[in-house]
Motif scaffolding. Structure first.
Motif, PDB file in Angstrom:
ATOM      1  N   ALA A  86       0.454  -1.087  -0.019  1.00 35.08           N
ATOM      2  CA  ALA A  86      -0.153  -0.228  -0.003  1.00 35.08           C
ATOM      3  C   ALA A  86       0.858   1.370  -0.150  1.00 35.08           C
ATOM      4  CB  ALA A  86      -0.901  -0.030   0.989  1.00 35.08           C
ATOM      5  N   GLY A  87       2.105   1.210  -0.035  1.00 36.99           N
ATOM      6  CA  GLY A  87       3.129   2.191  -0.464  1.00 36.99           C
ATOM      7  C   GLY A  87       2.890   3.407   0.519  1.00 36.99           C
ATOM      8  N   LEU A  88       2.244   4.485   0.417  1.00 36.96           N
ATOM      9  CA  LEU A  88       2.057   5.653   1.298  1.00 36.96           C
ATOM     10  C   LEU A  88       1.561   5.209   2.564  1.00 36.96           C
ATOM     11  CD1 LEU A  88       1.786   8.392  -1.146  1.00 36.96           C
ATOM     12  CD2 LEU A  88       3.517   8.508   0.547  1.00 36.96           C
ATOM     13  N   HIS A  89       0.382   4.412   2.587  1.00 37.94           N
ATOM     14  CA  HIS A  89      -0.285   3.931   3.638  1.00 37.94           C
ATOM     15  C   HIS A  89       0.011   2.254   3.896  1.00 37.94           C
ATOM     16  CE1 HIS A  89      -2.633   7.249   2.964  1.00 37.94           C
ATOM     17  NE2 HIS A  89      -2.728   6.991   1.568  1.00 37.94           N
ATOM     18  N   SER A  90       1.259   1.941   3.817  1.00 31.77           N
ATOM     19  CA  SER A  90       1.567   0.546   4.051  1.00 31.77           C
ATOM     20  C   SER A  90       1.694   0.273   5.408  1.00 31.77           C
ATOM     21  CB  SER A  90       2.972   0.053   3.281  1.00 31.77           C
ATOM     22  OG  SER A  90       3.896   0.965   3.579  1.00 31.77           O
ATOM     23  N   ASP A  91       2.303   1.290   6.189  1.00 33.17           N
ATOM     24  CA  ASP A  91       2.184   1.155   7.850  1.00 33.17           C
ATOM     25  C   ASP A  91       0.797   1.114   8.544  1.00 33.17           C
ATOM     26  OD1 ASP A  91       1.791   3.799   7.119  1.00 33.17           O
ATOM     27  OD2 ASP A  91       2.798   4.606   9.077  1.00 33.17           O
ATOM     28  N   ARG A  92       0.018   1.589   7.944  1.00 34.00           N
ATOM     29  CA  ARG A  92      -1.249   1.714   8.364  1.00 34.00           C
ATOM     30  C   ARG A  92      -2.109   0.450   8.117  1.00 34.00           C
ATOM     31  NH1 ARG A  92      -3.092   8.112   6.721  1.00 34.00           N
ATOM     32  NH2 ARG A  92      -1.984   9.125   8.615  1.00 34.00           N
ATOM     33  N   VAL A  93      -1.996  -0.029   6.685  1.00 30.95           N
ATOM     34  CA  VAL A  93      -2.551  -1.256   6.437  1.00 30.95           C
ATOM     35  C   VAL A  93      -2.064  -2.392   7.450  1.00 30.95           C
ATOM     36  CG1 VAL A  93      -2.856  -2.880   4.511  1.00 30.95           C
ATOM     37  CG2 VAL A  93      -3.118  -0.449   4.444  1.00 30.95           C
ATOM     38  N   ALA A  94      -0.639  -2.429   7.574  1.00 29.64           N
ATOM     39  CA  ALA A  94      -0.155  -3.544   8.476  1.00 29.64           C
ATOM     40  C   ALA A  94      -0.810  -3.428   9.917  1.00 29.64           C
ATOM     41  CB  ALA A  94       1.370  -3.237   8.532  1.00 29.64           C
ATOM     42  N   ALA A 138       6.199  16.507   3.476  1.00 29.83           N
ATOM     43  CA  ALA A 138       4.787  16.865   3.098  1.00 29.83           C
ATOM     44  C   ALA A 138       3.697  16.846   4.126  1.00 29.83           C
ATOM     45  CB  ALA A 138       4.240  15.528   1.915  1.00 29.83           C
ATOM     46  N   PHE A 139       2.807  17.836   4.061  1.00 22.73           N
ATOM     47  CA  PHE A 139       1.926  18.040   5.175  1.00 22.73           C
ATOM     48  C   PHE A 139       0.682  16.887   5.045  1.00 22.73           C
ATOM     49  CE2 PHE A 139       3.662  22.480   6.009  1.00 22.73           C
ATOM     50  CZ  PHE A 139       4.803  21.814   6.548  1.00 22.73           C
ATOM     51  N   GLN A 140       0.729  16.230   4.104  1.00 21.46           N
ATOM     52  CA  GLN A 140      -0.110  15.105   3.894  1.00 21.46           C
ATOM     53  C   GLN A 140       0.375  14.181   3.151  1.00 21.46           C
ATOM     54  OE1 GLN A 140      -3.830  16.944   1.633  1.00 21.46           O
ATOM     55  NE2 GLN A 140      -4.320  15.098   0.877  1.00 21.46           N
ATOM     56  N   ARG A 141      -0.163  12.833   3.233  1.00 18.48           N
ATOM     57  CA  ARG A 141       0.519  11.721   2.957  1.00 18.48           C
ATOM     58  C   ARG A 141       0.391  11.642   1.053  1.00 18.48           C
ATOM     59  NH1 ARG A 141       1.209   6.289   6.219  1.00 18.48           N
ATOM     60  NH2 ARG A 141       1.357   7.453   8.365  1.00 18.48           N
ATOM     61  N   GLU A 142      -0.418  12.112   0.729  1.00 19.33           N
ATOM     62  CA  GLU A 142      -0.777  12.567  -0.807  1.00 19.33           C
ATOM     63  C   GLU A 142      -0.650  13.760  -1.369  1.00 19.33           C
ATOM     64  OE1 GLU A 142      -4.101   9.991  -1.805  1.00 19.33           O
ATOM     65  OE2 GLU A 142      -3.162   8.351  -0.831  1.00 19.33           O
ATOM     66  N   GLY A 143       0.315  14.559  -0.224  1.00 22.00           N
ATOM     67  CA  GLY A 143       0.271  16.096  -0.403  1.00 22.00           C
ATOM     68  C   GLY A 143       1.284  16.511  -1.607  1.00 22.00           C
ATOM     69  N   TYR A 144       0.676  16.826  -2.913  1.00 18.14           N
ATOM     70  CA  TYR A 144       1.587  16.910  -4.082  1.00 18.14           C
ATOM     71  C   TYR A 144       1.633  18.415  -4.271  1.00 18.14           C
ATOM     72  CZ  TYR A 144       0.881  11.964  -4.820  1.00 18.14           C
ATOM     73  OH  TYR A 144       0.614  10.471  -4.650  1.00 18.14           O
ATOM     74  N   ARG A 190       7.467  10.819  -1.650  1.00 19.35           N
ATOM     75  CA  ARG A 190       8.282   9.450  -1.484  1.00 19.35           C
ATOM     76  C   ARG A 190       7.663   8.971  -0.026  1.00 19.35           C
ATOM     77  NH1 ARG A 190      14.214   8.121  -1.767  1.00 19.35           N
ATOM     78  NH2 ARG A 190      14.938   6.860  -0.243  1.00 19.35           N
ATOM     79  N   ALA A 191       7.440   7.642   0.019  1.00 22.87           N
ATOM     80  CA  ALA A 191       7.082   7.065   1.143  1.00 22.87           C
ATOM     81  C   ALA A 191       8.134   6.216   1.847  1.00 22.87           C
ATOM     82  CB  ALA A 191       5.798   5.797   0.996  1.00 22.87           C
ATOM     83  N   GLN A 192       8.661   7.476   2.669  1.00 22.41           N
ATOM     84  CA  GLN A 192      10.003   6.807   3.352  1.00 22.41           C
ATOM     85  C   GLN A 192       9.745   6.142   4.935  1.00 22.41           C
ATOM     86  OE1 GLN A 192      13.533   6.726   2.563  1.00 22.41           O
ATOM     87  NE2 GLN A 192      13.316   5.569   4.671  1.00 22.41           N
ATOM     88  N   ALA A 193       9.915   5.045   5.127  1.00 20.85           N
ATOM     89  CA  ALA A 193       9.881   4.494   6.371  1.00 20.85           C
ATOM     90  C   ALA A 193      10.776   5.038   7.335  1.00 20.85           C
ATOM     91  CB  ALA A 193       9.818   2.962   6.256  1.00 20.85           C
ATOM     92  N   MET A 194      10.199   5.387   8.670  1.00 22.11           N
ATOM     93  CA  MET A 194      11.304   5.761   9.544  1.00 22.11           C
ATOM     94  C   MET A 194      11.150   4.880  10.734  1.00 22.11           C
ATOM     95  SD  MET A 194      11.085   9.298  11.694  1.00 22.11           S
ATOM     96  CE  MET A 194       9.521   8.939  12.455  1.00 22.11           C
TER      97      MET A 194
END
Length: 411
Positions: A200-208, A273-279, A346-350
């Motif tokens: 789920a990319g930008l939402h992969s942590d939430r889906v997990a 980005a102030f939104q996960r899909e904030g372009y 970019r969906a960067q995991a921290m």
């Protein structure tokens, strides 16, 4: 409806996973769920389209191994299905003497990763890129360009031809682990699957977490903003031109990329980005932003990269500052030569301690596999990532003869 495998996410990694599962388990039923109305709407469709060589990545890491294999797999795929690509090569150039040690380290890393890497003098750089100002460089001939959106559309067609149920406009809202897999609640109805694959990319942590698995990391979205050279100035760039990256900063710096359609993009910077899909700069989601700002790890990260972060923000708000960064590579570029174009996130995991995850992150869950960090070079590596996932998830149907997975990539 019941399925053997359910994939969440219709970017190139999710689609490549469906491709690999169908090859490995041809009798299995596969469902792919994507909340957007089509594939590749986020990271996949908004990146620079580079076929990466793998020069930047630590030897032995998933990124290094899957990128080196992935660029070959991707070119074979494009050859097979008539997708245009080009191995134009790239140059990485030093513009100051202080960058020479890091340039040499990159050269040695390229050799360690089995790449054909060539040292270049200033004159040799200009033979490849006549408008570049540099004191030295290295060339990586295996780097190329392609349209990952086109690749994704082809993967959708292949998936459907093999019987995969691809559903766009279907957002996952509930994941309930059961004794036999997962109940999946979506905006288009309920499904069950014996195995869940989270891409789920930008939402992969939430889906997990929705599936009951703690990935040990959180996604921090970084917007990358681009300019485009005016058509009459595209001649300034023949291929791909990169600066020597700052080894203390996890991004590559602004660079020039000739796209497969002939346009030339300049960038990106890297700002929170102030939104996960904030372009856009004005895109703000209070939930997304609060989630980042409340994370103690983010404050550790921000303190560590305060100077670099401030420079990225300056480039975001000042075209003149952005142009100065470009002029370090090509002095002829002026503010009149570039116009804004679409940005990516970019969906960067921290990790919880504030360290950015350097490698691809695959997290096992009960009857599940979660891809929780797949930024660049994930598009280049996608077909190989799919193979690794197909080899790692529980088997449902008898295995069919297939290429063996790379050994040790998830040991």
């Amino acid at each position: 409806m019941r399925f053997d495998y359910a994939i969440v996410g219709g970017g190139i990694v999710g689609l490549a996973t469906a491709h690999a599962l169908a090859e490995r388990f041809p009798d299995a039923s596969i469902l792919l769920l994507e909340k957007e109305d089509g594939p590749a709407r986020h990271q996949t469709g908004r990146n620079s389209g580079v076929l990466h060589s793998g020069i930047y990545y630590a030897p032995g890491s998933l990124k290094a191994r899957l990128c080196a294999a992935g660029v070959q797999s991707m070119m074979r795929f494009c050859d097979e299905y008539g997708i245009r690509y080009e191995q134009c090569g790239k140059v990485i150039v030093a513009t100051h003497a202080r960058e020479l040690p890091q340039l040499e380290r990159l050269y040695e890393r390229g050799l360690q990763n089995g790449l054909n890497v060539q040292r270049l003098t200033s004159e040799e750089v200009r033979a490849y890129e006549p408008h570049v100002q540099a004191i030295a460089g290295i060339r990586v001939p295996s780097t190329g360009i392609v349209s990952y959106r086109h690749v994704s559309l082809t993967l959708v067609d292949l998936a459907r031809a093999r019987g995969t149920d691809v559903r766009f406009g279907t957002r996952v809202e509930r994941l309930t682990p059961t004794a036999h897999g997962y109940d999946i609640g979506t905006t288009a109805g309920d499904f069950t699957a014996r195995v869940l694959v989270n891409c789920a990319g930008l939402h992969s942590d939430r889906v997990a977490r929705l599936a009951g698995t703690d990935p040990g990391a959180s996604i921090v979205p970084f917007r990358g903003e681009y300019f485009e050279l005016r058509e009459d100035r595209r001649h300034l760039v023949r291929g791909l031109i990169y600066p020597v990256p700052n080894p203390d900063f996890p991004f590559l710096g602004v660079h020039f990329t000739r796209m497969i359609d002939g346009s030339v993009h300049a960038g990106p910077n890297a700002v929170l980005a102030f939104q996960r899909e904030g372009y856009r700069k004005t895109d703000v989601n209070l939930h997304d932003l609060t989630e980042v700002l409340r994370n103690p790890g983010f404050h550790t990260l921000a303190r560590k990269h305060l100077r670099e972060g401030a420079m990225e923000m300056l480039r975001s708000w000042s075209k003149a500052a952005f142009v100065r960064s470009l002029q370090a590579l090509i002095p002829e570029v002026t503010a009149d030569d570039i116009v804004p174009c679409s940005a990516g996130v970019r969906a960067q995991a921290m990790a919880d301690d504030g360290k950015l995850v350097d490698d691809f992150l695959l997290v096992d869950g009960p009857n599940a596999l979660h891809v929780c960090n797949a930024p660049s070079p994930a598009a280049t590596s996608s077909l190989e990532i799919g193979r690794v996932i197909a080899a790692r998830v529980p088997g449902i149907a008898p295995l069919t003869p297939a290429r063996p997975p790379l050994e040790g990539v998830y040991a």
